[in-house]
Design an enzyme around this catalytic site. Structure first.
Site, short mmCIF file in Angstrom:
data_model
loop_
_atom_site.label_atom_id
_atom_site.label_comp_id
_atom_site.label_asym_id
_atom_site.label_seq_id
_atom_site.Cartn_x
_atom_site.Cartn_y
_atom_site.Cartn_z
N CYS A 59 47.68 35.34 43.51
CA CYS A 59 46.92 36.17 42.55
C CYS A 59 46.30 37.38 43.23
O CYS A 59 45.64 37.25 44.27
CB CYS A 59 45.84 35.33 41.88
SG CYS A 59 44.79 36.31 40.79
N LEU A 110 47.83 25.22 36.22
CA LEU A 110 48.25 24.08 37.03
C LEU A 110 49.13 24.54 38.20
O LEU A 110 48.80 24.29 39.35
CB LEU A 110 48.99 23.08 36.12
CG LEU A 110 49.23 21.70 36.73
CD1 LEU A 110 47.92 21.01 37.07
CD2 LEU A 110 50.04 20.84 35.77
N CYS A 131 37.22 37.86 41.75
CA CYS A 131 37.16 36.40 41.62
C CYS A 131 36.83 35.82 42.99
O CYS A 131 37.35 36.29 44.01
CB CYS A 131 38.53 35.87 41.15
SG CYS A 131 38.53 34.10 40.82
N CYS A 172 43.43 32.10 44.93
CA CYS A 172 44.76 31.55 44.70
C CYS A 172 45.75 32.49 45.40
O CYS A 172 45.62 33.72 45.28
CB CYS A 172 45.05 31.45 43.21
SG CYS A 172 43.81 30.46 42.35
N CYS A 232 59.41 41.96 35.56
CA CYS A 232 59.01 41.28 36.77
C CYS A 232 59.75 41.85 37.98
O CYS A 232 59.15 42.16 39.00
CB CYS A 232 59.32 39.79 36.62
SG CYS A 232 58.41 38.74 37.69
N GLY A 241 38.83 37.08 36.96
CA GLY A 241 37.71 36.15 37.13
C GLY A 241 37.98 34.73 36.69
O GLY A 241 38.96 34.44 36.00
N GLU A 242 37.10 33.85 37.13
CA GLU A 242 37.18 32.43 36.75
C GLU A 242 36.08 32.18 35.70
O GLU A 242 34.89 32.09 36.03
CB GLU A 242 36.96 31.57 38.01
CG GLU A 242 36.78 30.09 37.74
CD GLU A 242 37.82 29.48 36.79
OE1 GLU A 242 39.01 29.54 37.07
OE2 GLU A 242 37.39 28.94 35.74
N CYS A 288 43.35 40.25 26.09
CA CYS A 288 43.13 39.51 27.33
C CYS A 288 41.88 40.09 28.00
O CYS A 288 41.88 41.25 28.40
CB CYS A 288 44.38 39.70 28.20
SG CYS A 288 44.28 38.93 29.80
N GLU A 333 39.48 45.11 33.83
CA GLU A 333 40.62 45.44 32.98
C GLU A 333 40.62 44.59 31.71
O GLU A 333 40.30 43.41 31.76
CB GLU A 333 41.92 45.12 33.74
CG GLU A 333 42.20 46.04 34.88
CD GLU A 333 43.27 45.49 35.80
OE1 GLU A 333 43.63 44.30 35.69
OE2 GLU A 333 43.74 46.26 36.63
N1 SAH Z 1 40.83 32.45 36.78
C1 SAH Z 1 41.41 31.91 35.62
C2 SAH Z 1 41.76 32.94 34.56
C3 SAH Z 1 42.32 34.26 35.02
S1 SAH Z 1 43.91 34.18 35.76
C4 SAH Z 1 42.63 31.09 35.98
O1 SAH Z 1 43.06 31.12 37.14
O2 SAH Z 1 43.12 30.39 35.11
C5 SAH Z 1 44.96 33.98 34.35
C6 SAH Z 1 46.34 33.39 34.65
O3 SAH Z 1 47.17 34.31 35.37
C7 SAH Z 1 46.27 32.15 35.52
O4 SAH Z 1 47.12 31.14 35.05
C8 SAH Z 1 46.74 32.68 36.85
O5 SAH Z 1 47.18 31.65 37.67
C9 SAH Z 1 47.81 33.64 36.43
N2 SAH Z 1 48.22 34.59 37.48
C10 SAH Z 1 47.47 35.09 38.48
N3 SAH Z 1 48.18 35.95 39.24
C11 SAH Z 1 49.43 35.97 38.72
C12 SAH Z 1 50.62 36.67 39.06
N4 SAH Z 1 50.67 37.50 40.09
N5 SAH Z 1 51.71 36.48 38.29
C13 SAH Z 1 51.66 35.66 37.20
N6 SAH Z 1 50.55 34.98 36.83
C14 SAH Z 1 49.46 35.13 37.58
FE1 SF4 Z 2 42.82 32.05 41.03
FE2 SF4 Z 2 42.36 32.81 38.47
FE3 SF4 Z 2 40.74 33.66 40.45
FE4 SF4 Z 2 43.21 34.60 40.31
S1 SF4 Z 2 41.61 34.93 38.81
S2 SF4 Z 2 42.16 33.88 42.19
S3 SF4 Z 2 44.34 32.81 39.54
S4 SF4 Z 2 41.04 31.54 39.78
#
Ligand code: SAH
Ligand code: SF4
Length: 401
Positions: free
Chosen positions: A146, A257, A139, A143, A376, A203-204, A132, A119
């Protein structure tokens, strides 16, 4: 919630195995390699590479025939061996506020397998337009809040596939010299559509750093796509050993964070068990190029009754003391099956106030924040597809200040 128009696109034939390779997304070295393949003599390589670069990245050419300052014979040779094809856009969604999401389909590795899907989201605002982008399909990290982390298919994107997301956006927005813009587009006031890039899609990025770096070099090149590195932000969940290298590249850093204590962060961002908060912040303090003019963005997703207490806010600001930082509070975006809820608006406001009083720019802008929170809440009853669009849009919006 703004109205949404969704178009399934019956695209031109996607690149299939054995088809001619596309030059779109390649860096100068990649273009040079293509020219060597065609037998272009060494003395002409630099000039020919610059010509291709200009046509692909400055003008957005889709056809070698458009390259009017390239000799006809050379254009024919290029077209016989290569294409300027873009990846397939499977679905385009356009919301009334101008936000656009593209579902991009990448061919499967083997015939008969499901294609990969990523996406890319575009968010226009008053003075800027943020794209974005994704860095991986899915990924490998998980987390707990996510949705991407629950996806099964995972592979790194190539640098070309990352750059191609910007090319697709410029195609769809009509942001090439002389191109027509779609009637329903919303143009940021500066006149440029895409002014900023955030690696906050799937992705990371720091697990695919080589490709991300090459893509950033191509995107920021002053003779082509020209988005300066100061307007390119890479978001990481905290892959500590790679952070320095990203700083040396000159891109902006965002850190997910989400918790100010290890015990809670271990649960929300399991990578924290490997690289705890202390190590992460140490890497941030040493980020090359860090200054008050080039701050690190700390992302903090607001999860109801999990990380959103006033005490959490105080601990957070104490923790970041001395680091030139911005703090972005991101309203949690629910997805089907999640156990978390988004914090109440009042709670977000209280949290934001504490962060603001500690000297950080107020991260959730109130008028827009209300919209975000409305979205939201509404999302609970929306389809998964819409939730994905909103999720990405919210993340990218939270990045803009
Ligand atoms: N993997 C990287 C970049 C992609 S995620 C990372 O984790 O930073 C981009 C941002 O979206 C991150 O800060 C992530 O924690 C946040 N994010 C993921 N799922 C989310 C959700 N359901 N609601 C709000 N933010 C979310
Ligand atoms: Fe965690 Fe970012 Fe991967 Fe989602 S995309 S699982 S927030 S590292």
């Amino acid at each position: 919630m703004s109205a949404l128009i969704e178009t399934a696109i019956h695209s031109t034939t996607p690149a299939s195995a054995g088809a001619k390779p596309s030059l779109v997304g390649r860096d100068r070295e990649g273009l040079r390699a293509a020219l060597i393949e065609l037998g272009v003599p060494e003395r002409d390589l630099k000039m020919r590479t610059s010509q291709l670069w200009h046509w692909i990245y400055f003008r957005g050419a889709r056809d070698f025939d458009a390259m009017t300052n390239v000799a006809k014979e050379m254009r024919e040779r290029l077209a016989a061996r290569f294409t300027l094809e873009r990846p397939e856009v499977a679905i385009e969604q356009v919301s009334a506020d101008g936000t656009r999401k593209w579902l991009i389909r990448l061919p499967a590795d083997h015939p008969g397998e499901k294609p990969y899907e990523i996406e890319t989201v575009y968010i226009p605002e008053a003075g800027r337009g943020t794209l974005c982008v994704s860095s991986q399909v899915g990924c490998t990290l998980s987390c707990t809040f996510c949705h991407t982390g629950t996806q099964r298919l995972v592979r790194n994107l190539t640098a070309e596939e990352i750059v191609a997301q910007l090319i697709v956006a410029r195609d769809r927005l009509g942001e090439w010299p002389g191109a027509a813009q779609p009637a329903d587009s919303i143009v940021p006031s500066g006149g440029r559509f895409v002014t900023n890039i955030v690696f906050m899609g799937m992705g990371e990025p720091l697990y695919n750093l080589d490709a991300v770096k090459r893509a950033v070099e191509t995107i920021s090149d002053g003779d082509g796509l020209t988005i300066s590195k100061r307007r390119i932000t890479v978001s990481t969940s905290g892959v500590v050993p790679e952070i320095k290298s990203l700083g040396e590249l000159g891109a902006m850093l965002a850190v997910s964070l989400h918790a100010a204590r290890d015990e809670l962060r271990d649960e929300l961002v399991p990578l924290n068990k490997k690289y705890p908060i202390k190590d992460l912040l140490e890497a941030c303090r040493n980020y090359p190029g860090l200054s008050n003019a080039r701050r690190i963005t700390f992302e903090y997703v607001m999860l109801k009754d999990v990380n959103d207490s006033e005490q959490d806010a105080h601990v957070l600001v104490r923790l970041l003391k001395g680091i030139p930082a911005k703090i972005n509070l991101i309203p949690f975006n629910p997805w089907p099956g999640t156990k978390y809820e988004c914090s109440d608006w009042e709670t977000i406001e209280r949290f934001s106030e504490i962060v603001f009083r500690a000297g950080y720019a107020s991260p959730v802008r109130r008028p827009r924040g209300r919209d975000i929170l409305a979205a939201c809440g509404q999302l609970k009853s929306e389809s998964q597809k819409l939730s994905a669009r909103e999720r990405l849009a919210l993340r990218a919006m939270a990045m803009t200040d």
